[in-house]
Design a protein around this motif. Structure first.
Motif, mmCIF file in Angstrom:
data_model
loop_
_atom_site.group_PDB
_atom_site.id
_atom_site.type_symbol
_atom_site.label_atom_id
_atom_site.label_comp_id
_atom_site.label_asym_id
_atom_site.label_seq_id
_atom_site.Cartn_x
_atom_site.Cartn_y
_atom_site.Cartn_z
ATOM 1 N N LEU A 2 -37.282 14.795 -8.070
ATOM 2 C CA LEU A 2 -38.650 14.732 -8.584
ATOM 3 C C LEU A 2 -39.304 16.119 -8.654
ATOM 4 N N PHE A 75 -43.821 18.590 3.742
ATOM 5 C CA PHE A 75 -44.595 17.484 4.327
ATOM 6 C C PHE A 75 -46.089 17.689 4.064
ATOM 7 N N GLY A 79 -48.159 15.104 1.982
ATOM 8 C CA GLY A 79 -49.287 14.506 2.712
ATOM 9 C C GLY A 79 -50.595 14.718 1.969
ATOM 10 N N HIS A 82 -50.246 12.535 -1.326
ATOM 11 C CA HIS A 82 -50.034 11.097 -1.093
ATOM 12 C C HIS A 82 -50.476 10.688 0.311
ATOM 13 N N TYR A 111 -42.980 6.599 -8.470
ATOM 14 C CA TYR A 111 -41.989 7.381 -9.236
ATOM 15 C C TYR A 111 -40.695 6.568 -9.262
ATOM 16 N N PRO A 117 -33.537 8.989 -0.042
ATOM 17 C CA PRO A 117 -32.487 8.752 0.964
ATOM 18 C C PRO A 117 -32.701 7.383 1.611
ATOM 19 N N LEU A 146 -39.211 17.991 7.687
ATOM 20 C CA LEU A 146 -40.226 16.966 7.406
ATOM 21 C C LEU A 146 -40.654 16.260 8.698
HETATM 22 C C1 HEM Z 1 -46.086 11.763 3.313
HETATM 23 C C2 HEM Z 1 -44.970 11.091 3.521
HETATM 24 C C3 HEM Z 1 -43.789 11.167 2.556
HETATM 25 C C4 HEM Z 1 -43.794 11.052 1.198
HETATM 26 C C5 HEM Z 1 -44.981 10.777 0.286
HETATM 27 C C6 HEM Z 1 -42.414 11.253 0.753
HETATM 28 C C7 HEM Z 1 -41.990 11.266 -0.561
HETATM 29 C C8 HEM Z 1 -40.793 11.737 -1.005
HETATM 30 C C9 HEM Z 1 -40.469 12.102 -2.379
HETATM 31 C C10 HEM Z 1 -41.428 11.985 -3.570
HETATM 32 C C11 HEM Z 1 -39.204 12.555 -2.408
HETATM 33 C C12 HEM Z 1 -38.423 13.081 -3.636
HETATM 34 C C13 HEM Z 1 -37.547 12.037 -4.282
HETATM 35 C C14 HEM Z 1 -36.776 12.613 -5.452
HETATM 36 O O1 HEM Z 1 -36.396 13.777 -5.428
HETATM 37 O O2 HEM Z 1 -36.517 11.901 -6.445
HETATM 38 C C15 HEM Z 1 -38.714 12.481 -1.035
HETATM 39 C C16 HEM Z 1 -37.456 12.864 -0.672
HETATM 40 C C17 HEM Z 1 -37.040 12.913 0.639
HETATM 41 N N1 HEM Z 1 -37.701 12.406 1.735
HETATM 42 FE FE1 HEM Z 1 -39.595 11.712 1.787
HETATM 43 N N2 HEM Z 1 -41.607 11.460 1.837
HETATM 44 C C18 HEM Z 1 -42.419 11.439 2.952
HETATM 45 C C19 HEM Z 1 -42.033 11.619 4.238
HETATM 46 C C20 HEM Z 1 -40.753 11.869 4.629
HETATM 47 C C21 HEM Z 1 -40.356 12.128 6.003
HETATM 48 C C22 HEM Z 1 -41.278 12.167 7.239
HETATM 49 C C23 HEM Z 1 -39.031 12.331 5.989
HETATM 50 C C24 HEM Z 1 -38.199 12.673 7.209
HETATM 51 C C25 HEM Z 1 -37.285 11.970 7.740
HETATM 52 C C26 HEM Z 1 -38.567 12.219 4.602
HETATM 53 C C27 HEM Z 1 -37.294 12.407 4.150
HETATM 54 C C28 HEM Z 1 -36.941 12.704 2.848
HETATM 55 C C29 HEM Z 1 -35.732 13.407 2.454
HETATM 56 C C30 HEM Z 1 -34.640 13.930 3.373
HETATM 57 C C31 HEM Z 1 -35.784 13.521 1.044
HETATM 58 C C32 HEM Z 1 -34.777 14.240 0.092
HETATM 59 C C33 HEM Z 1 -33.936 13.313 -0.715
HETATM 60 C C34 HEM Z 1 -32.554 13.099 -0.095
HETATM 61 O O3 HEM Z 1 -32.398 13.237 1.150
HETATM 62 O O4 HEM Z 1 -31.619 12.744 -0.844
HETATM 63 N N3 HEM Z 1 -39.653 11.916 3.815
HETATM 64 N N4 HEM Z 1 -39.677 11.978 -0.213
#
Ligand code: HEM
Length: 178
Positions: A2, A75, A79, A82, A111, A117, A146
């Protein structure tokens, strides 16, 4: 991946170093779109790998260190944009418990093509959690950043260990609140 992830990455370079530095990184990465990202667009993950690769060369830091730093920064960005998705959460472990079943679900509604993940809670007490992370991108250092930034958001600190599991693309985070 994204666009908001890319725009946040560039914001980080501009803020932490300088706009000129961000331009240099984008130029050296030789991206097809010249680094023109919109927050709601989607771009190949390979472009993020290229940007991080250039940054490794320029800073001498490892890709894992850079991804951790970026996760910490991201983050704050997520934050800010969103904050509403965090509205029903009260503490870090509760938030992580609902990351897969609530927070990233809400993200997916906003989205639909987001490539998220998978997280699974393996065990949980009041102050500890074992959390399994699956992603073919294996961005576990990003997740670590994060998580630590999220802990700060909830005014606490984490002790963490990360282990790779025998299952492909899968890691386990052992987390405790200190
Ligand atoms: C405010 C809270 C959060 C929101 C709004 C959020 C949203 C998102 C978004 C929009 C993406 C990108 C998806 C894409 O590339 O298509 C993402 C990816 C990811 N998020 Fe979250 N996230 C949040 C919190 C967290 C937290 C606390 C973690 C920790 C464990 C986390 C772990 C991940 C990881 C590791 C990815 C990368 C994609 C992957 O690992 O393949 N997120 N997140």
């Amino acid at each position: 991946m994204l666009g908001i992830v890319f725009t946040s990455f560039i914001d980080m370079l501009e803020e932490k170093v300088s706009p000129d530095f961000a331009d240099d990184v984008i130029m050296e990465a030789e991206l097809e779109n010249d680094g023109a990202y919109t927050a709601v667009g989607y771009y190949p993950f390979e472009q993020m790998e290229r940007l991080v690769g250039v940054l490794v060369e320029k800073t001498g830091k490892s890709a894992n260190e850079l991804l951790y730093d970026f996760g910490y920064y991201l983050f704050g960005k997520l934050g800010a944009v969103h904050g509403d998705v965090l509205a029903n959460t009260t503490d870090i472990l509760q938030m992580l418990e609902h990351l897969d079943s609530d927070i990233h679900v809400q993200v997916k509604k906003l989205y639909p093509d987001a490539d998220l993940p998978r997280f699974k809670v393996l065990s949980r007490t009041d102050t500890t959690m074992r959390l399994q992370y699956y992603s073919e991108r294996e961005l576990y250092p990003l997740a670590e950043g994060l998580m630590d930034a999220a802990a700060e958001y909830y005014n606490c600190q984490l002790e963490r260990e990360t282990h790779q599991l025998d299952i492909p693309h899968t890691y386990e985070f052992s987390i405790s609140i200190v």
